[in-house]
Design a protein around this motif. Structure first.
Motif, mmCIF file in Angstrom:
data_model
loop_
_atom_site.group_PDB
_atom_site.id
_atom_site.type_symbol
_atom_site.label_atom_id
_atom_site.label_comp_id
_atom_site.label_asym_id
_atom_site.label_seq_id
_atom_site.Cartn_x
_atom_site.Cartn_y
_atom_site.Cartn_z
ATOM 1 N N GLU A 14 42.184 -1.405 53.333
ATOM 2 C CA GLU A 14 41.794 -0.144 53.953
ATOM 3 C C GLU A 14 40.286 0.036 53.969
ATOM 4 N N GLY A 15 39.594 -0.615 53.055
ATOM 5 C CA GLY A 15 38.133 -0.576 53.058
ATOM 6 C C GLY A 15 37.585 -1.228 54.319
ATOM 7 N N SER A 17 39.240 -1.603 57.285
ATOM 8 C CA SER A 17 39.537 -0.773 58.448
ATOM 9 C C SER A 17 38.673 0.489 58.429
ATOM 10 N N GLY A 18 38.361 0.997 57.247
ATOM 11 C CA GLY A 18 37.492 2.166 57.120
ATOM 12 C C GLY A 18 36.090 1.879 57.627
ATOM 13 N N GLU A 21 36.210 1.986 61.352
ATOM 14 C CA GLU A 21 36.305 3.372 61.799
ATOM 15 C C GLU A 21 34.956 4.076 61.710
ATOM 16 N N ARG A 22 34.210 3.826 60.643
ATOM 17 C CA ARG A 22 32.900 4.463 60.465
ATOM 18 C C ARG A 22 31.928 4.092 61.579
ATOM 19 N N THR A 62 30.124 -4.767 60.913
ATOM 20 C CA THR A 62 30.875 -4.505 59.679
ATOM 21 C C THR A 62 30.971 -5.778 58.833
#
Length: 72
Positions: A14-15, A17-18, A21-22, A62
């Protein structure tokens, strides 16, 4: 005119994908209209007026391995 672009992004948690998203949230209203991040499918779908190259560059920041799949 906006298009829907699909990217394959190597996300393992999730880090990851986060992070995607950011970076996309920062462009909301500046070319990115909407996006969907699917961690299980390792897929990111972006509705934007930006080109696929511009989006690829942003998502690649990212540090995740990113590949452009095509338009929907």
């Amino acid at each position: 005119m906006s298009s829907v672009h699909i990217f394959n992004v190597e996300m393992t948690c999730e880090g990851c994908s986060g992070a995607v998203e950011r970076v996309l949230n920062r462009l909301k209203g500046q070319g990115v209209e909407d996006f969907n991040v699917s961690l299980p499918e390792q897929k990111v779908t972006v509705t934007a007026t930006l080109s696929s190259d511009q989006l690829l560059e942003v998502i690649s920041k990212t540090g995740k391995k990113t590949m452009y799949i095509g338009k929907q």
